[in-house]
Design an enzyme around this catalytic site. Structure first.
Site, PDB file in Angstrom:
ATOM      1  N   HIS A   2       0.818  -1.219   0.000  1.00 55.86           N
ATOM      2  CA  HIS A   2       0.000   0.000   0.000  1.00 55.86           C
ATOM      3  C   HIS A   2       0.849   1.265   0.000  1.00 55.86           C
ATOM      4  O   HIS A   2       0.628   2.189   0.793  1.00 55.86           O
ATOM      5  CB  HIS A   2      -0.997  -0.014   1.165  1.00 55.86           C
ATOM      6  CG  HIS A   2      -2.362   0.460   0.767  1.00 55.86           C
ATOM      7  ND1 HIS A   2      -2.903   1.630   1.208  1.00 55.86           N
ATOM      8  CD2 HIS A   2      -3.288  -0.085  -0.053  1.00 55.86           C
ATOM      9  CE1 HIS A   2      -4.116   1.788   0.688  1.00 55.86           C
ATOM     10  NE2 HIS A   2      -4.363   0.755  -0.090  1.00 55.86           N
ATOM     11  N   ARG A  25      -2.356  -3.285 -12.538  1.00 59.78           N
ATOM     12  CA  ARG A  25      -3.577  -3.402 -11.714  1.00 59.78           C
ATOM     13  C   ARG A  25      -4.665  -2.394 -12.049  1.00 59.78           C
ATOM     14  O   ARG A  25      -5.616  -2.217 -11.303  1.00 59.78           O
ATOM     15  CB  ARG A  25      -3.185  -3.293 -10.242  1.00 59.78           C
ATOM     16  CG  ARG A  25      -2.408  -4.497  -9.846  1.00 59.78           C
ATOM     17  CD  ARG A  25      -2.429  -4.901  -8.423  1.00 59.78           C
ATOM     18  NE  ARG A  25      -3.263  -4.212  -7.488  1.00 59.78           N
ATOM     19  CZ  ARG A  25      -4.491  -4.618  -7.149  1.00 59.78           C
ATOM     20  NH1 ARG A  25      -5.029  -5.702  -7.679  1.00 59.78           N
ATOM     21  NH2 ARG A  25      -5.180  -3.931  -6.256  1.00 59.78           N
TER      22      ARG A  25
HETATM   23  O1  KDG Z   1     -10.220   2.824  -1.994  1.00 62.48           O
HETATM   24  C1  KDG Z   1      -8.970   2.319  -1.708  1.00 62.48           C
HETATM   25  C2  KDG Z   1      -8.981   0.813  -1.783  1.00 62.48           C
HETATM   26  O2  KDG Z   1      -9.527   0.386  -2.990  1.00 62.48           O
HETATM   27  C3  KDG Z   1      -7.605   0.240  -1.631  1.00 62.48           C
HETATM   28  O3  KDG Z   1      -7.109   0.601  -0.373  1.00 62.48           O
HETATM   29  C4  KDG Z   1      -7.658  -1.266  -1.740  1.00 62.48           C
HETATM   30  O4  KDG Z   1      -5.292  -1.377  -2.031  1.00 62.48           O
HETATM   31  C5  KDG Z   1      -6.383  -1.875  -2.144  1.00 62.48           C
HETATM   32  C6  KDG Z   1      -6.464  -3.204  -2.745  1.00 62.48           C
HETATM   33  O5  KDG Z   1      -5.430  -3.682  -3.201  1.00 62.48           O
HETATM   34  O6  KDG Z   1      -7.549  -3.770  -2.770  1.00 62.48           O
HETATM   35 MG    MG Z   2      -3.836  -2.385  -3.254  1.00 62.90          MG
END
Ligand code: KDG
Ligand code: MG
Length: 402
Positions: free
Chosen positions: A212, A283
């Site tokens: 993240h 992605r």
């Molecule tokens: O809105 C933000 C989310 O979609 C995100 O935090 C989710 O990183 C994410 C994921 O890989 O599903």
């Molecule tokens: Mg993610």
């Protein structure tokens, strides 16, 4: 076939969703997802003020021309708000075209390239033991691929670790909640998690992990290298990717596969990452990257460089996006995997859908169009609720990436 109406429907069956519904003079309608988590009303206003008036009277079959009209015609190209709005129009028009043809959307795209779409679920726990048990639960449900996120000793909360295990919803307050972060604690802990997972489950299940966007390039390189013995399917968003050059450094140090792109909205955001083979999975997904029309361009660029798709599919991407993504995934030659976070029963009631889950795979179904509808009476029962994604600070209070 002329567009006679276009309406924005905002609802909150457990979380906020923005949906565009387009109707035509031939009685065929289509819907597209326009949800931008935490900024939903910005896209709703963009659609209402700047897109809907220009849609009325247009030929619904001219999908490419409509995409170009709203992309070039805005002058202010790219950006998540514009691209979500364009995506909603594009998805609704593909839905209409496929319904008019009497075909599931994947047939219109070129037909199925595989029997079904491998998905990964989200296992998470407060500590390693709990996360291992959650991975076991997903494997029992039939999943072949599981993302594992774990609480970090010394941190009160961290990304991906939820109170409600099946329905993780990070946008949980009107004003963003503040989390604390320590890279040192995290880097020491994550390899222990994957060591425990491989010890319990062996190397058969695919395991994934999402950083993240929280590390610097050299920290990401260290994590990638330390996870090599556990052979991850991918390591996601190890560092913020607006600095695409950073990935050259990471790549020099690790062979752990990398996945990036959920916050990208155009092909230009990922061009260098793909063409320099700095990532393994792209992605981008339907709602945030300009719809089927633009996602197809990204995937075809990626195919040249043997980069595979791994579309974002968190709960904030509505079932409408998921339905469209599954048709795309079933067709796209360089498919990798699809993220699948389950939606709550309230959300499922608002958005009835044709897709089905079986033994770790999703199939989009064979209903004409993308196979997802909206029950507007149900939607009206769940009005919009302001909700923001959390923010993140280092332990000394410095703002950091959430
Ligand atoms: O809105 C933000 C989310 O979609 C995100 O935090 C989710 O990183 C994410 C994921 O890989 O599903
Ligand atoms: Mg993610």
């Amino acid at each position: 076939m002329k567009i006679t109406s276009a309406r924005v429907i905002v609802c909150s069956p457990g979380r906020n969703f923005v949906t565009l519904k387009i109707e035509t003079d031939e009685g065929i309608s289509g819907i597209g997802d326009a949800t931008l988590n935490g900024r939903e009303l910005a896209v709703a206003a963009y659609l209402d003020e700047h897109v809907v008036p220009a849609l009325i009277g247009r030929d619904a079959t001219r999908i490419e021309d409509t995409w170009q009209y709203f992309y070039r015609g805005a002058y202010w190209r790219r950006g998540p708000v514009t691209m979500c709005a364009i995506a909603a129009v594009d998805t609704a028009l593909w839905d209409i075209k496929a319904k008019a043809a009497g075909m599931p959307l994947y047939q219109l795209l070129g037909g199925a390239s595989r029997d079904a779409v491998m998905v990964y679920g989200h296992a998470n726990g407060g500590d390693i033991a709990e996360t291992v048990d959650e991975v076991a639960r997903y494997l029992d449900l039939g999943y072949r691929a599981v993302r594992a996120q774990c609480g970090i000793p010394g941190l009160a909360s961290t990304y991906g670790v939820a109170r409600d295990k099946m329905f993780y919803e990070p946008a949980d307050a009107a004003i963003a909640t503040e989390n604390r972060w320590s890279t040192t604690r995290y880097l020491d802990h994550v390899p222990k998690l994957f060591d425990a997972l491989r010890a319990r489950f062996g190397f058969e299940p695919h395991l994934l992990h999402d950083v993240h966007h929280r590390l610097t390039p050299i920290e990401a390189a260290r994590l990638g290298r330390s996870l090599e013995p556990f052979r991850l399917f991918w390591l996601e968003d190890p560092t913020p990717a607006e600095n695409q050059e950073a990935f050259r450094l990471i790549r020099r140090h690790t062979v752990t596969p990398l996945a990036v792109g959920e916050v990208f909205n155009t092909i230009h955001d990922c061009q260098a990452l793909i063409a320099e083979q700095l990532i393994d999975y792209i992605r981008t997904t339907v709602v945030h990257a300009g719809g089927i029309t633009h996602l197809r361009r990204i995937a075809q660029l990626a195919e040249l460089w043997q980069v595979r798709t791994g579309s974002h599919g968190a709960t904030d991407l509505s079932p409408v996006c998921m339905g469209a993504a599954l048709h795309f995934d079933l067709w796209v030659p360089n498919f990798g995997i699809q993220e699948y976070m389950r939606h709550t029963p309230e959300t499922e009631a608002v958005f009835p859908h044709a897709w089905r889950f079986e033994a770790g795979f999703l199939h989009p179904g064979d209903a004409p169009g993308h196979g997802v509808g909206i029950d507007e009476a149900q939607a009206a029962r769940h009005p919009y609720r302001p909700s923001a994604l959390p923010v993140n600070r280092l332990e000394d209070g410095t703002m950091w990436n959430w």
